[in-house]
Motif scaffolding. Structure first.
Motif, short mmCIF file in Angstrom:
data_model
loop_
_atom_site.label_atom_id
_atom_site.label_comp_id
_atom_site.label_asym_id
_atom_site.label_seq_id
_atom_site.Cartn_x
_atom_site.Cartn_y
_atom_site.Cartn_z
N GLY A 225 0.80 -1.21 0.00
CA GLY A 225 0.00 0.00 0.00
C GLY A 225 0.83 1.26 0.00
N GLY A 226 2.00 1.22 0.66
CA GLY A 226 2.88 2.39 0.67
C GLY A 226 3.33 2.78 -0.72
N PHE A 227 3.71 1.80 -1.52
CA PHE A 227 4.12 2.08 -2.90
C PHE A 227 2.96 2.60 -3.72
CE2 PHE A 227 7.84 -0.54 -1.94
CZ PHE A 227 8.83 0.15 -2.63
N ILE A 228 1.80 1.94 -3.61
CA ILE A 228 0.65 2.32 -4.43
C ILE A 228 0.20 3.74 -4.10
CG2 ILE A 228 -1.77 1.82 -4.93
CD1 ILE A 228 -1.15 -1.14 -4.42
N ASN A 229 0.06 4.05 -2.82
CA ASN A 229 -0.46 5.35 -2.41
C ASN A 229 0.55 6.48 -2.58
OD1 ASN A 229 -3.27 4.85 -1.14
ND2 ASN A 229 -2.01 3.26 -0.22
N TYR A 230 1.83 6.13 -2.64
CA TYR A 230 2.85 7.16 -2.85
C TYR A 230 2.84 7.64 -4.30
CZ TYR A 230 7.37 9.54 -2.72
OH TYR A 230 8.38 10.48 -2.79
N TRP A 236 -6.55 3.02 -5.98
CA TRP A 236 -5.83 1.98 -6.70
C TRP A 236 -5.40 0.85 -5.78
CZ3 TRP A 236 -5.00 0.09 -11.33
CH2 TRP A 236 -5.37 0.86 -12.42
N THR A 237 -5.34 1.12 -4.50
CA THR A 237 -5.07 0.05 -3.54
C THR A 237 -6.09 -1.07 -3.69
OG1 THR A 237 -4.16 1.65 -1.97
CG2 THR A 237 -4.85 -0.48 -1.08
N TYR A 238 -7.34 -0.70 -3.81
CA TYR A 238 -8.41 -1.69 -3.92
C TYR A 238 -8.53 -2.25 -5.34
CZ TYR A 238 -9.64 -0.20 0.73
OH TYR A 238 -9.58 0.07 2.07
N TYR A 239 -8.17 -1.45 -6.34
CA TYR A 239 -8.16 -2.00 -7.70
C TYR A 239 -7.15 -3.14 -7.82
CZ TYR A 239 -10.67 2.34 -8.86
OH TYR A 239 -11.57 3.37 -8.89
N VAL A 240 -5.99 -2.96 -7.21
CA VAL A 240 -4.97 -4.01 -7.22
C VAL A 240 -5.48 -5.25 -6.49
CG1 VAL A 240 -2.68 -4.66 -6.39
CG2 VAL A 240 -3.03 -2.43 -7.47
N LEU A 241 -6.15 -5.05 -5.35
CA LEU A 241 -6.70 -6.18 -4.59
C LEU A 241 -7.79 -6.91 -5.39
CD1 LEU A 241 -6.99 -4.65 -1.00
CD2 LEU A 241 -5.38 -6.41 -1.76
N ILE A 242 -8.60 -6.15 -6.12
CA ILE A 242 -9.66 -6.77 -6.93
C ILE A 242 -9.04 -7.66 -8.01
CG2 ILE A 242 -11.48 -6.29 -8.61
CD1 ILE A 242 -12.14 -3.77 -6.93
N ILE A 243 -8.00 -7.16 -8.67
CA ILE A 243 -7.32 -7.96 -9.71
C ILE A 243 -6.73 -9.23 -9.10
CG2 ILE A 243 -5.39 -7.98 -11.33
CD1 ILE A 243 -5.84 -4.92 -11.64
N TRP A 244 -6.08 -9.08 -7.96
CA TRP A 244 -5.46 -10.22 -7.27
C TRP A 244 -6.52 -11.24 -6.87
CZ3 TRP A 244 -2.31 -9.50 -2.07
CH2 TRP A 244 -1.78 -10.75 -1.68
#
Length: 445
Positions: A225-230, A236-244
Motif C-alpha cells: 500500500g505504501g508504494f501504491i499510495n505514494y 488503486w489500492t483496492y483496484y490491485v486487490l480486486i485484480i489479485w
C-alpha cells in the motif's frame, strides 16, 4: 490390524493409540460431552468414526489412501498446488486487512474523518474475520470445502468493489466488515484442507504455508500500500486487490477440487448406488441426523466449552491474541517511529515492514529442524506421536518474541540507527511465526 509389528509409520501407530484411548474413554464417565472428536470449524472429518467400529456392511468407506476417490490419493504436486492456492487466499485476506492503514493520508481528508475514526475500518474487518469462521466452518461440514471457498471468495471480490468507490465513512466501515466475514473462510477452512490431503505425519510442512500466509499478509499490506499510495490515488489500492482476488477466484474454479472426506464418501456412495442399483449403500454423512442450525449452535458454543474445560486451549488462545494484537499495533507504531522519528516518507514506512516479513520467512526456514525434533520426540515415546510434540517450535518462539519487542521499544529514538528497531521487529516476526507454526500444527493433528 493383526499385530503391532505390522504397523508402519506414525499415522498407523497414532490411529492404534487413538482407538485404544477411545475404547477406554467409552467405558468410563460419559457425563461431560464436548461433541465430536474433531473440530467443527473445518479441521477434520467430524462425521467419520475415529475408532473404526462399524457393523454396517453397506456403509461406504475409502479403500485406503490409494482409493481414487480419497483426496490423499492426489499427486504430491497437486496437493502442494492446492495448499499454495489456499495459502495465497489467506495472504490476500490478511493483506486486505492491513493495506487499509496505508490509505489514511489520502482517504481521511477526502472523507473528512480523523485517524481514530479511520481505524474503525481496520477493527470492523478484523471483527468480520473473527465471526465468519463460527458460521462458515460448520457450513463446510454440510456443503464441503469447495462451495464454501467459491461462494465466500466471490462475495469477497464483489465487496471489494464498494471499498474502491466509497465516498463516505459509513460505506467503508460496512463493506469492510462484510469483506472480512467473507474472506474468513480461508482462515477457518484452510487447515482442514491440509488435513484432508496430507497424512498427520506429513502435515508439518504444508501447515507452515497455512500458518505463514496470515502473518506475512499484515506486513505485506502496508508495504504494498505504501508504494501504491505514494505514486497514485488510494483507490488503486483496492483496484490491485480486486485484480489479485479475481485471479485467485478463477484458479479456484478451475483447479480447486472438493477434499472434505465425508463429501467425497457421499459421492462414492452415490456412484455405487448408480452402478449396482442397490440403495443400501450409504455414506456416514447420509446417515447423520445433524441439522445446520444444530451444528452452528454447537460451533458457537464450542469455543466457550474449550476455553472453560481445556486450559491448554485457553493459554494458546491468550498467547495468539497477544501476538496478533501486537502485530496490528505495529501498523500505527511504524508510522510514528519511522515517519516521525526518522523522517521516512510513505513508501519508506511501508518498506520498514520488511523486517517483520524477513523474520517470518526466517522462522519458516527452520521447519526442517522441527521435523527432526518431532521425529526424535516420537522415537523417545516408543514410536507413538502426541499432538503436543508439534509445539516444540513455540518454545523458542515464545522467548524470541519479547527479545524482539524490547529491542524495538528501547531503540526507537532518532539518535539510534533505524536498522536497529527493524532488526527488533524482525526478531518479533521470527518468534511469532515459530509460535503460530507450533500452534497451528498442534491443532491440525
Amino acid at each position: 490390524m493383526e499385530s503391532g509389528d505390522k504397523v508402519e509409520g506414525d499415522e498407523a501407530q497414532w490411529a492404534t493409540r487413538s482407538s485404544n484411548r477411545d475404547d477406554t474413554e467409552s467405558q468410563s464417565d460419559e457425563t461431560i460431552e464436548l461433541g465430536p472428536a474433531r473440530s467443527q470449524n473445518g479441521h477434520g472429518c467430524a462425521d467419520l468414526s475415529d475408532n473404526g467400529d462399524n457393523d454396517d456392511p453397506f456403509e461406504v468407506s475409502f479403500d485406503g489412501d490409494d482409493d481414487p476417490m480419497c483426496p490423499r490419493s492426489m499427486s504430491l504436486a497437486r496437493k502442494w498446488f492446492l495448499v499454495c492456492l489456499v495459502g495465497m487466499g489467506s495472504l490476500c485476506v490478511t493483506c486486505t486487512s492491513s493495506i487499509y492503514t496505508s490509505t489514511y493520508g489520502q482517504m481521511n481528508p477526502e472523507f473528512d474523518q480523523s485517524d481514530i475514526v479511520a481505524t474503525l475500518g481496520l477493527s470492523t474487518f478484523v471483527l468480520g474475520i473473527a465471526t465468519g469462521p463460527l458460521f462458515l466452518g460448520p457450513l463446510s461440514e454440510f456443503y464441503g470445502r469447495r462451495p464454501i471457498y467459491l461462494v465466500s471468495w466471490a462475495m469477497f471480490v464483489i465487496w471489494l468493489v464498494p471499498s474502491a468507490v466509497a465516498h463516505n465513512t459509513a460505506t467503508m466501515l460496512t463493506v469492510r466488515f462484510i469483506d472480512g466475514f467473507a474472506g474468513s473462510a480461508f482462515l477457518s477452512v484452510a487447515g482442514g484442507t491440509v488435513s484432508d490431503v496430507f497424512k498427520r505425519d506429513q502435515i508439518q510442512s504444508p501447515m507452515t504455508i497455512i500458518s505463514l500466509s496470515p502473518f506475512i499478509g499484515p506486513s505485506l499490506g502496508p508495504l504494498l500500500g505504501g508504494f501504491i499510495n505514494y505514486y497514485t490515488n488510494w483507490r488503486w489500492t483496492y483496484y490491485v486487490l480486486i485484480i489479485w482476488a479475481f485471479s485467485l477466484l478463477a484458479l479456484m474454479v478451475l483447479f480447486a477440487p472438493e477434499t472434505y472426506h465425508p463429501i467425497k464418501l457421499r459421492e462414492k456412495a452415490r456412484l455405487l448406488r448408480k452402478e449396482t442399483g442397490d440403495e443400501r449403500w450409504k455414506a456416514p454423512m447420509e446417515k447423520s441426523t445433524k441439522s445446520i442450525p444444530q451444528t452452528i449452535a454447537l460451533s458457537l458454543l464450542r469455543p466457550f466449552q474449550l476455553l472453560t474445560f481445556e486450559p491448554m486451549c485457553l493459554l494458546l488462545s491468550l498467547l495468539s491474541a497477544v501476538l496478533l494484537g501486537v502485530i496490528y499495533l505495529f501498523f500505527g507504531a511504524f508510522t510514528l517511529v519511522f515517519g516521525d522519528n526518522y523522517g521516512f516518507n510513505l513508501w519508506q514506512v511501508g518498506l520498514s515492514f520488511l523486517g517483520i516479513m524477513v523474520g517470518m520467512l526466517a522462522g519458516a526456514a527452520t521447519n526442517p529442524v522441527w521435523h527432526t525434533v518431532h521425529r526424535r520426540l516420537v522415537h523417545r515415546n516408543h514410536g507413538v506421536p502426541e499432538p503436543e510434540f508439534r509445539l516444540a517450535s513455540a518454545i523458542p518462539g515464545a522467548v524470541i518474541v519479547p527479545i524482539g519487542l524490547f529491542l524495538f521499544a528501547w531503540t526507537s529514538f532518532p539518535w539510534v540507527h533505524w536498522i536497529v528497531p527493524i532488526i527488533g521487529s524482525g526478531l518479533f516476526g521470527c518468534g511469532t511465526l515459530l509460535v503460530f507454526n507450533g500452534i497451528f500444527t498442534f491443532l491440525g493433528t
